[in-house]
Design an enzyme around this catalytic site. Sequence first.
Site, PDB file in Angstrom:
ATOM      1  N   ASP A  53      18.117 -68.480  74.134  1.00 11.58           N
ATOM      2  CA  ASP A  53      19.263 -67.705  73.649  1.00 11.58           C
ATOM      3  C   ASP A  53      20.551 -68.146  74.350  1.00 11.58           C
ATOM      4  O   ASP A  53      21.629 -67.605  74.074  1.00 11.58           O
ATOM      5  CB  ASP A  53      19.012 -66.192  73.758  1.00 11.58           C
ATOM      6  CG  ASP A  53      18.802 -65.712  75.181  1.00 11.58           C
ATOM      7  OD1 ASP A  53      18.778 -66.551  76.095  1.00 11.58           O
ATOM      8  OD2 ASP A  53      18.658 -64.486  75.371  1.00 11.58           O
ATOM      9  N   SER A  54      20.453 -69.142  75.239  1.00  9.39           N
ATOM     10  CA  SER A  54      21.653 -69.844  75.726  1.00  9.39           C
ATOM     11  C   SER A  54      22.425 -70.405  74.536  1.00  9.39           C
ATOM     12  O   SER A  54      23.603 -70.768  74.658  1.00  9.39           O
ATOM     13  CB  SER A  54      21.265 -70.960  76.695  1.00  9.39           C
ATOM     14  OG  SER A  54      20.222 -71.754  76.147  1.00  9.39           O
ATOM     15  N   ASP A  92      13.061 -68.014  72.306  1.00 14.15           N
ATOM     16  CA  ASP A  92      13.505 -66.885  73.122  1.00 14.15           C
ATOM     17  C   ASP A  92      13.608 -65.630  72.271  1.00 14.15           C
ATOM     18  O   ASP A  92      14.098 -65.689  71.132  1.00 14.15           O
ATOM     19  CB  ASP A  92      14.906 -67.187  73.669  1.00 14.15           C
ATOM     20  CG  ASP A  92      14.943 -67.206  75.174  1.00 14.15           C
ATOM     21  OD1 ASP A  92      13.988 -66.727  75.816  1.00 14.15           O
ATOM     22  OD2 ASP A  92      15.940 -67.722  75.721  1.00 14.15           O
ATOM     23  N   GLU A 124      12.501 -61.802  78.804  1.00 12.62           N
ATOM     24  CA  GLU A 124      12.968 -61.615  80.178  1.00 12.62           C
ATOM     25  C   GLU A 124      12.449 -60.305  80.760  1.00 12.62           C
ATOM     26  O   GLU A 124      12.390 -59.299  80.061  1.00 12.62           O
ATOM     27  CB  GLU A 124      14.509 -61.602  80.207  1.00 12.62           C
ATOM     28  CG  GLU A 124      15.129 -62.908  79.765  1.00 12.62           C
ATOM     29  CD  GLU A 124      16.660 -62.901  79.822  1.00 12.62           C
ATOM     30  OE1 GLU A 124      17.253 -61.918  80.308  1.00 12.62           O
ATOM     31  OE2 GLU A 124      17.247 -63.893  79.344  1.00 12.62           O
ATOM     32  N   GLU A 191      14.260 -68.444  87.243  1.00 12.60           N
ATOM     33  CA  GLU A 191      15.647 -68.913  87.179  1.00 12.60           C
ATOM     34  C   GLU A 191      16.419 -68.482  88.421  1.00 12.60           C
ATOM     35  O   GLU A 191      16.449 -67.306  88.790  1.00 12.60           O
ATOM     36  CB  GLU A 191      16.336 -68.363  85.910  1.00 12.60           C
ATOM     37  CG  GLU A 191      17.793 -68.804  85.818  1.00 12.60           C
ATOM     38  CD  GLU A 191      18.409 -68.658  84.441  1.00 12.60           C
ATOM     39  OE1 GLU A 191      17.707 -68.277  83.482  1.00 12.60           O
ATOM     40  OE2 GLU A 191      19.616 -68.943  84.322  1.00 12.60           O
TER      41      GLU A 191
END
Length: 274
Positions: A53-54, A92, A124, A191
């Site tokens: 989703d970056s 994602d 996440e 991350e």
Amino acid sequence: MSTDRPARTEQVTTLTLRRMAAARERIVVLTAYDHAFARLLDEAGVDVLLVGDSLGMVVQGEPTTLTVTLDHMVYHTQLVARAARRAMVVADMPFLSYQTGPVDALRSAGRLVQEGRAQAVKLEGGRSVLPQVQAIVDAGVPVMGHLGLTPQSVHQFGSYRTRGTDPAERARILTDASALEEAGAFSIVLEKIPADLAAEVTQRLSIPTIGIGAGPHCAGQVLVVHDLLGLFDAFRPRFVRRYRELGAEIRAAVSEYAADVRAGTFPGPDETAP
Ligand code: KIV
């Protein structure tokens, strides 16, 4: 433009990744958002294409990932999956596509697999999303976890700073990692956490860890492809290695083209349809 496609080699699966990690063969992961890039990365031998989703930041020009929708992710996953011959495609799960509960999470994951043709999904969080992870895994869809800096919580954190630097947060990350493994996650992205914490997580788990800004001890590494290629300048994380400066290359090539058009030297005699 060539339409030749490389012969299909054996596709990477969760099993392949597990075997690679057991053999201490490092796993290569890169983000991809469209067909052209996905095809190049697949041909270059990348093991996992992560439709991150970056996307919101490097493709859509937004300041965070929070505005990315499930429809956006389904569409971009389709583009990537259409190009992938060998690499495993992981999509994602965007903000609000799973935080609202296991039923929503399963529906969202289902769309990414059924419409987007992803082989796995990533979400996440740790213990707070275990029911979601379990529901998705129970439906037969592999789940990749994501701990440490989790960009969908940027407003709660207040910044993109390194996570796991104090003892309480360190302990939380270790417990979350084990809980995700127990819930059935096949891999976990770590991350922006200290290298020694990433090493400890990696050593404790039997599933592969994939690091980004988390040092060299993870089972694999992931980068955002626009960072690696020098195509994103809004900010430059310290942990990124820029292997090329394609942004500068593209600007130079386009300036040359513009100059040729303006000078009347393009197209030349051999550059006109017969
Ligand atoms: O969205 C993304 O690209 C990611 C990677 C940076 C791990 O989550």
